[in-house]
Scaffold this active site. Structure first.
Site, PDB file in Angstrom:
ATOM      1  N   ARG A  15       0.836  -1.191   0.000  1.00 55.74           N
ATOM      2  CA  ARG A  15       0.000   0.000   0.000  1.00 55.74           C
ATOM      3  C   ARG A  15       0.879   1.253   0.000  1.00 55.74           C
ATOM      4  O   ARG A  15       2.076   1.185   0.260  1.00 55.74           O
ATOM      5  CB  ARG A  15      -0.924  -0.007   1.227  1.00 55.74           C
ATOM      6  CG  ARG A  15      -2.037  -1.034   1.163  1.00 55.74           C
ATOM      7  CD  ARG A  15      -2.818  -1.104   2.463  1.00 55.74           C
ATOM      8  NE  ARG A  15      -2.033  -1.661   3.563  1.00 55.74           N
ATOM      9  CZ  ARG A  15      -2.481  -1.797   4.807  1.00 55.74           C
ATOM     10  NH1 ARG A  15      -3.702  -1.397   5.115  1.00 55.74           N
ATOM     11  NH2 ARG A  15      -1.709  -2.326   5.742  1.00 55.74           N
ATOM     12  N   LYS A  75       1.508   2.070   7.243  1.00 62.00           N
ATOM     13  CA  LYS A  75       1.814   1.320   8.457  1.00 62.00           C
ATOM     14  C   LYS A  75       2.699   2.128   9.393  1.00 62.00           C
ATOM     15  O   LYS A  75       3.313   3.123   9.022  1.00 62.00           O
ATOM     16  CB  LYS A  75       2.506   0.002   8.114  1.00 62.00           C
ATOM     17  CG  LYS A  75       1.584  -1.017   7.469  1.00 62.00           C
ATOM     18  CD  LYS A  75       0.351  -1.310   8.319  1.00 62.00           C
ATOM     19  CE  LYS A  75       0.663  -2.042   9.617  1.00 62.00           C
ATOM     20  NZ  LYS A  75      -0.556  -2.261  10.443  1.00 62.00           N
ATOM     21  N   TYR A  94      -1.136   4.883  10.412  1.00 64.76           N
ATOM     22  CA  TYR A  94      -1.513   3.971  11.483  1.00 64.76           C
ATOM     23  C   TYR A  94      -0.321   3.830  12.429  1.00 64.76           C
ATOM     24  O   TYR A  94       0.831   3.732  11.985  1.00 64.76           O
ATOM     25  CB  TYR A  94      -1.868   2.587  10.930  1.00 64.76           C
ATOM     26  CG  TYR A  94      -3.196   2.525  10.210  1.00 64.76           C
ATOM     27  CD1 TYR A  94      -4.381   2.765  10.894  1.00 64.76           C
ATOM     28  CD2 TYR A  94      -3.258   2.212   8.858  1.00 64.76           C
ATOM     29  CE1 TYR A  94      -5.605   2.703  10.234  1.00 64.76           C
ATOM     30  CE2 TYR A  94      -4.481   2.153   8.189  1.00 64.76           C
ATOM     31  CZ  TYR A  94      -5.649   2.402   8.891  1.00 64.76           C
ATOM     32  OH  TYR A  94      -6.855   2.358   8.238  1.00 64.76           O
ATOM     33  N   HIS A  96      -0.851   2.169  16.171  1.00 64.26           N
ATOM     34  CA  HIS A  96      -1.079   1.014  17.053  1.00 64.26           C
ATOM     35  C   HIS A  96       0.000   0.943  18.135  1.00 64.26           C
ATOM     36  O   HIS A  96       0.759  -0.023  18.243  1.00 64.26           O
ATOM     37  CB  HIS A  96      -1.104  -0.285  16.235  1.00 64.26           C
ATOM     38  CG  HIS A  96      -2.171  -0.329  15.192  1.00 64.26           C
ATOM     39  ND1 HIS A  96      -3.517  -0.392  15.488  1.00 64.26           N
ATOM     40  CD2 HIS A  96      -2.102  -0.295  13.834  1.00 64.26           C
ATOM     41  CE1 HIS A  96      -4.227  -0.402  14.377  1.00 64.26           C
ATOM     42  NE2 HIS A  96      -3.394  -0.337  13.356  1.00 64.26           N
ATOM     43  N   GLU A 118      -5.950   5.285  13.462  1.00 64.14           N
ATOM     44  CA  GLU A 118      -6.891   4.388  14.150  1.00 64.14           C
ATOM     45  C   GLU A 118      -7.592   5.020  15.342  1.00 64.14           C
ATOM     46  O   GLU A 118      -8.530   4.430  15.893  1.00 64.14           O
ATOM     47  CB  GLU A 118      -6.188   3.086  14.576  1.00 64.14           C
ATOM     48  CG  GLU A 118      -5.231   3.216  15.747  1.00 64.14           C
ATOM     49  CD  GLU A 118      -3.819   3.611  15.351  1.00 64.14           C
ATOM     50  OE1 GLU A 118      -2.928   3.579  16.220  1.00 64.14           O
ATOM     51  OE2 GLU A 118      -3.608   3.950  14.168  1.00 64.14           O
ATOM     52  N   ASP A 270      -2.955  -6.223  15.600  1.00 65.00           N
ATOM     53  CA  ASP A 270      -2.287  -4.926  15.582  1.00 65.00           C
ATOM     54  C   ASP A 270      -2.312  -4.266  16.951  1.00 65.00           C
ATOM     55  O   ASP A 270      -1.449  -3.435  17.260  1.00 65.00           O
ATOM     56  CB  ASP A 270      -2.952  -3.992  14.559  1.00 65.00           C
ATOM     57  CG  ASP A 270      -2.449  -4.222  13.142  1.00 65.00           C
ATOM     58  OD1 ASP A 270      -1.238  -4.410  12.970  1.00 65.00           O
ATOM     59  OD2 ASP A 270      -3.272  -4.223  12.210  1.00 65.00           O
TER      60      ASP A 270
END
Length: 371
Positions: A15, A75, A94, A96, A118, A270
């Protein structure tokens, strides 16, 4: 503002933070976009595609990080990427953080402004930047689970939907949010016997109406979870506590009681995973076995369908990226309390309470940095 898009470096992550159409929108707003060479190649976007919409191609990630005012990724930054971040630089991706103290400490040390997809919220209490990937992961969880149930993959050798005269497989989904409802849609579409467990009776009523009574629903207790899981062919972990580590809903003792060849797909990995026996895996080595039960715990599941995922993610993130670029982070966060909820680390401090609590680190209210 100069916006940088580095190539993703996590295992089998294709991605990209901005697709060409998103770059076009940002350049129309007067911003400069720099993209690491081949950043979009894995999903069919060439350097020329980016050049045509006004992006400048950079030879290395270091060049992108050094020049950009805001980094947009998919990510969480790997530790070598964290080292390239600098004080006051915006990171939008993101994160996490709750199960990842090493990354958290590296972001704190960098003194960057880290805004996590998120934990951005919306007026309905949803998570609009997590939802697209949750939809993908929920649907993939059943697709992957059905494949792993095949005997050749080590599963018990059952067809998820059965055939006339043979009972369908039992699928248990823990969590009735976006992941859960999408997993249920896929599993029921394949003809499986599906049960969703969720602690909210109201949510279960909504699911019952949505599926017109064809879905089984339960409020989970320890005993109910154990009974469901030990009789299941496929278990999907789909729980989420915003910003915090996932609760461990299935114990190692319960896994020992499961059917040999059963499959567990932990979409919550995650955030640390919701099965006690879960550990992060990659697309190169996606599953492992504990007590004859197959575990699939890939931390970037949507990366397997990278083009679909990248386009869906950009649809959701672009308005926020434009706001950050047009206004700067202070004004954008001041104007939008939902975007402010995404601020996890700012100028050397943790600014998301759940992250600070789970990592036992000091918390500073995000509003402190808007003055």
């Amino acid at each position: 503002m100069i916006i940088g898009v580095p190539k993703e470096i996590k295992n089998h992550e294709y991605r990209v933070g901005l697709v060409p159409s998103s770059v076009s929108e940002l350049t129309r707003h007067g911003h400069s976009v720099i993209v690491e060479t081949k950043a979009g190649m894995g999903i069919g976007f060439s350097d020329d595609d980016y050049k045509k919409v006004g992006a400048e191609i950079m030879p290395t990630a270091a060049d992108v990080f050094a020049k950009a005012d805001m980094i947009i990724k998919v990510k969480e930054p790997q530790l070598n990427e964290c080292e390239m971040l600098r004080k006051g630089q915006i990171l939008f991706t993101y994160l996490h953080l709750a199960p990842d103290p090493a990354q958290t400490k590296a972001l704190v040390k960098s003194e960057c402004i880290a805004i996590a997809y998120e934990t951005v919220t919306d007026a309905r209490g949803g998570l609009p930047l997590l939802a697209p990937m949750s939809e993908v992961a929920g649907r993939m969880s059943v697709q992957v689970g059905a494949w792993l149930l095949e005997k050749g993959q080590g599963g018990m050798g059952v067809l998820l939907g059965g055939v006339p005269g043979v009972m369908p497989s039992k699928v248990v989904i823990l969590g009735g949010g976006v992941v859960g409802i999408n997993a249920a849609r896929m599993a029921m579409g394949m003809g499986a016997d599906v049960t969703i467990a969720d602690k909210s009776p109201r949510r279960l009523q909504e699911l019952d109406m949505y599926f017109e009574g064809r879905l089984k629903t339960v409020v989970p207790t320890f005993d109910i979870i154990e009974e469901l899981v030990t009789n299941a062919d496929l278990v999907v972990g789909a729980v989420l506590v915003v910003g915090a580590a996932a609760p461990k809903l299935v114990s190692a003792a319960t896994v020992k009681k499961m059917r040999p060849g059963a499959v567990m797909v932990d979409v919550a990995i995650d955030q640390g995973g919701c099965f006690e026996t879960s550990r992060p895996t990659t697309h190169d080595n996606p599953h492992y076995t504990v007590d004859n039960v197959i575990h699939y715990c890939v931390t970037n599941m949507p990366g397997a369908v990278a083009r679909t995922s990248a386009l869906a993610l950009n649809n959701a993130t672009l308005p926020f990226a434009i706001a950050l670029a047009d206004k700067g982070y202070k004004q954008a966060l001041s104007d939008d309390s939902h975007l402010l909820h995404g601020l996890n680390v700012c100028l050397g401090h943790i600014t998301h309470e759940a992250v600070a609590h789970d990592l036992d680190m000091p918390y500073v209210a995000p509003e402190t940095f808007l003055k």
